[in-house]
Design an enzyme around this catalytic site. Structure first.
Site, PDB file in Angstrom:
ATOM      1  N   GLY A   1      10.056 142.210 -79.308  1.00 51.84           N
ATOM      2  CA  GLY A   1      10.290 140.824 -78.896  1.00 51.84           C
ATOM      3  C   GLY A   1       9.011 140.165 -78.402  1.00 51.84           C
TER       4      GLY A   1
ATOM      5  N   ASP B   1      13.936 148.752 -80.658  1.00 51.90           N
ATOM      6  CA  ASP B   1      14.362 147.348 -80.767  1.00 51.90           C
ATOM      7  C   ASP B   1      15.342 147.256 -81.926  1.00 51.90           C
ATOM      8  OD1 ASP B   1      14.431 144.477 -81.261  1.00 51.90           O
ATOM      9  OD2 ASP B   1      12.654 144.353 -79.997  1.00 51.90           O
TER      10      ASP B   1
ATOM     11  N   SER C   1      13.764 137.636 -64.079  1.00 48.50           N
ATOM     12  CA  SER C   1      13.446 136.252 -64.415  1.00 48.50           C
ATOM     13  C   SER C   1      13.497 135.377 -63.174  1.00 48.50           C
ATOM     14  CB  SER C   1      14.491 135.777 -65.423  1.00 48.50           C
ATOM     15  OG  SER C   1      14.454 134.385 -65.552  1.00 48.50           O
TER      16      SER C   1
ATOM     17  N   TYR D   1      23.376 133.939 -68.368  1.00 48.30           N
ATOM     18  CA  TYR D   1      22.139 134.697 -68.574  1.00 48.30           C
ATOM     19  C   TYR D   1      21.499 135.019 -67.219  1.00 48.30           C
ATOM     20  CZ  TYR D   1      17.138 135.403 -69.213  1.00 48.30           C
ATOM     21  OH  TYR D   1      15.861 135.901 -69.118  1.00 48.30           O
TER      22      TYR D   1
ATOM     23  N   LYS E   1      20.735 138.686 -64.935  1.00 45.35           N
ATOM     24  CA  LYS E   1      19.478 139.133 -64.314  1.00 45.35           C
ATOM     25  C   LYS E   1      19.695 139.430 -62.827  1.00 45.35           C
ATOM     26  CE  LYS E   1      16.969 139.174 -67.974  1.00 45.35           C
ATOM     27  NZ  LYS E   1      16.568 140.464 -68.559  1.00 45.35           N
TER      28      LYS E   1
HETATM   29  C1  WQD Z   1      11.202 124.476 -70.076  1.00 44.68           C
HETATM   30  C2  WQD Z   1      11.239 122.984 -69.768  1.00 44.68           C
HETATM   31  C3  WQD Z   1      13.345 121.940 -70.262  1.00 44.68           C
HETATM   32  C4  WQD Z   1      13.237 122.372 -74.581  1.00 44.68           C
HETATM   33  C5  WQD Z   1      14.259 129.681 -69.346  1.00 44.68           C
HETATM   34  C6  WQD Z   1      14.855 130.772 -68.520  1.00 44.68           C
HETATM   35  C7  WQD Z   1      13.802 131.522 -67.787  1.00 44.68           C
HETATM   36  C8  WQD Z   1      12.744 132.031 -68.718  1.00 44.68           C
HETATM   37  C9  WQD Z   1      12.251 130.970 -69.629  1.00 44.68           C
HETATM   38  C10 WQD Z   1      13.320 134.058 -70.018  1.00 44.68           C
HETATM   39  C11 WQD Z   1      12.544 122.551 -69.114  1.00 44.68           C
HETATM   40  C12 WQD Z   1      12.240 121.375 -71.124  1.00 44.68           C
HETATM   41  C13 WQD Z   1      12.894 122.422 -73.243  1.00 44.68           C
HETATM   42  C14 WQD Z   1      13.284 121.104 -75.224  1.00 44.68           C
HETATM   43  C15 WQD Z   1      12.649 120.050 -73.161  1.00 44.68           C
HETATM   44  N1  WQD Z   1      13.275 133.089 -69.431  1.00 44.68           N
HETATM   45  N2  WQD Z   1      12.613 121.294 -72.544  1.00 44.68           N
HETATM   46  N3  WQD Z   1      12.971 119.991 -74.483  1.00 44.68           N
HETATM   47  O1  WQD Z   1      14.826 126.671 -69.042  1.00 44.68           O
HETATM   48  O2  WQD Z   1      12.649 126.633 -67.723  1.00 44.68           O
HETATM   49  O3  WQD Z   1      13.590 128.762 -68.476  1.00 44.68           O
HETATM   50  O4  WQD Z   1      13.338 130.270 -70.237  1.00 44.68           O
HETATM   51  O5  WQD Z   1      13.774 134.672 -70.799  1.00 44.68           O
HETATM   52  O6  WQD Z   1      14.398 132.553 -67.123  1.00 44.68           O
HETATM   53  O7  WQD Z   1      15.763 130.199 -67.597  1.00 44.68           O
HETATM   54  O8  WQD Z   1      12.617 127.274 -70.144  1.00 44.68           O
HETATM   55  O9  WQD Z   1      11.385 126.709 -72.175  1.00 44.68           O
HETATM   56  O10 WQD Z   1      13.875 126.291 -72.106  1.00 44.68           O
HETATM   57  O11 WQD Z   1      12.374 124.838 -70.759  1.00 44.68           O
HETATM   58  O12 WQD Z   1      12.402 119.005 -72.551  1.00 44.68           O
HETATM   59  O13 WQD Z   1      13.608 120.969 -76.406  1.00 44.68           O
HETATM   60  O14 WQD Z   1      11.185 122.284 -71.026  1.00 44.68           O
HETATM   61  O15 WQD Z   1      14.210 120.924 -69.846  1.00 44.68           O
HETATM   62  O16 WQD Z   1      12.226 121.558 -68.187  1.00 44.68           O
HETATM   63  P1  WQD Z   1      13.494 127.221 -68.790  1.00 44.68           P
HETATM   64  P2  WQD Z   1      12.571 126.315 -71.393  1.00 44.68           P
END
Ligand code: WQD
Length: 333
Positions: free
Chosen positions: A12, A33, A126, A151, A155
């Site tokens: 991954g 994996d 996380s 999710y 964790k």
């Molecule tokens: C980041 C920012 C969205 C997509 C999650 C998990 C965390 C970690 C990473 C692991 C946010 C914004 C996103 C889009 C946008 N995990 N966004 N348009 O939600 O912070 O964290 O992933 O496995 O544990 O909770 O990450 O990358 O989804 O979003 O505006 O099309 O980008 O709103 O502010 P997130 P993300």
């Protein structure tokens, strides 16, 4: 003797970069994996970087017989357990699938480690365990809020489960690594973030927008932040990979300890600044549009990562800009 490290979910995004960092540190990755959200391309990408054939088994970590056979085939010195489903959005739609897979694979792993007498675990946790924090930056002592998604719940429960296991097994050592927002790719461009299907995380979507494959939606423009978009602590995946090596070295030196560590840069970037920075560094345009807030998103969260610095002797070396450059370098290929 070279130490064998079992990496579950090693093909991954974070697992593959960690395999490279382990190899560079003189440890031997043994990858398991089931390729449910990645492909053999990543395994070959790791091999290209390390210039060596990998030990790889396409096993499912919920299958005890398969996991047990790994411990029978190789002397394992430590385990880094990444294998899990990780889509926040999917977990809301299919909570049982997340509970079953993420908790089931952890249970199998702990049972197999116990049977084999392996006492060193690094667990992929996380920042999502904190939910929406009252104050930032968060330290490891910041109380958990209700998880924003199933999710996140897996964790929180995973950490609890390992803590209890440590209490019962007095020689067992675990590092619970709380990742903030991992982005970037190996600078060679051989490995990077390659989710199957429609991505959920920001950077794979930004890359697709840069390639003209989609218009990026920015989720929310009226948050209580300087530019109205969410704030996150983005961390280069190679910095994260190196943190796993530091955490392993730390667990090897313990005798009955379980501790959590925040892994982030300790600074924030807004969604809008990520887009603007990506455009100026890579010289490409990101078509975007404003969209509703995404349910379950926290407004802002960033790490105090000084515990990892003080105890693991690890800190980030790469900037957000480095990560955005490396991410595009991988995606272009
Ligand atoms: C980041 C920012 C969205 C997509 C999650 C998990 C965390 C970690 C990473 C692991 C946010 C914004 C996103 C889009 C946008 N995990 N966004 N348009 O939600 O912070 O964290 O992933 O496995 O544990 O909770 O990450 O990358 O989804 O979003 O505006 O099309 O980008 O709103 O502010 P997130 P993300």
């Amino acid at each position: 003797m070279e130490k064998n490290i079992l990496i579950t979910g090693g093909a991954g995004f974070i697992g593959s970069h960690t395999a490279v960092a382990l190899h560079q540190a003189g440890l031997k990755p043994i990858i398991v994996d089931n390729l449910s959200n990645t492909s053999m391309e990543m395994v070959h990408g790791i091999e290209n970087i390390i210039q060596e054939k990998l030990v790889f088994h396409p096993y499912d970590c919920c299958n005890k017989e398969q996991v047990k056979s790994i411990f029978e085939q190789y002397p394992i010195h430590g385990v880094i357990h990444f294998a899990a489903f990780k889509s926040v959005a999917e977990s809301v739609l299919e909570p049982q699938k997340y509970m079953k897979n993420n908790m089931g694979s952890l249970e199998v792993m702990l049972e197999c480690m116990k049977d084999a007498g392996v006492n060193n675990l690094v667990f992929s946790s996380s920042a999502t365990v904190y939910g929406e924090p009252d104050d930032n930056p968060v330290t490891e002592d910041t109380p958990f809020k209700k998880a924003a998604s199933p999710y996140g719940e897996t964790k929180q429960l995973g950490e609890d489960c390992i803590q209890s296991y440590c209490t019962e097994n007095i020689h067992f050592n675990a590092a619970l690594l709380r990742y903030f927002n991992p982005i970037g790719a190996h600078p060679s461009g051989n490995i990077g973030e390659l989710p199957l299907g429609i991505p959920n995380n920001l950077l794979p979507l930004v890359n697709q927008a840069a390639k003209g494959e989609r218009v990026l939606k920015i989720f929310g423009k009226d948050y209580n932040t300087p530019d109205g978009t969410c704030l996150r602590d983005y961390i280069h995946v190679m910095d994260l990979a190196e943190a796993h090596v530091a955490a392993l070295r730390w667990v090897f030196g313990q005798n009955g300890t379980c501790q959590a560590f925040n892994l982030g840069q300790g600074k924030v970037d807004s969604v809008l600044s990520i887009i603007q920075n990506f455009e100026s560094i890579n010289g490409v345009a990101i078509p975007y549009e404003w969209s509703e807030r995404r349910p379950g998103d926290v407004e802002q969260i960033w790490a105090n990562a000084s515990k990892a610095k003080n105890i693991l002797g690890w800190e980030t070396k790469r900037s957000t800009s480095d990560a955005l450059r490396d991410s595009w370098n991988f995606a272009k290929k």
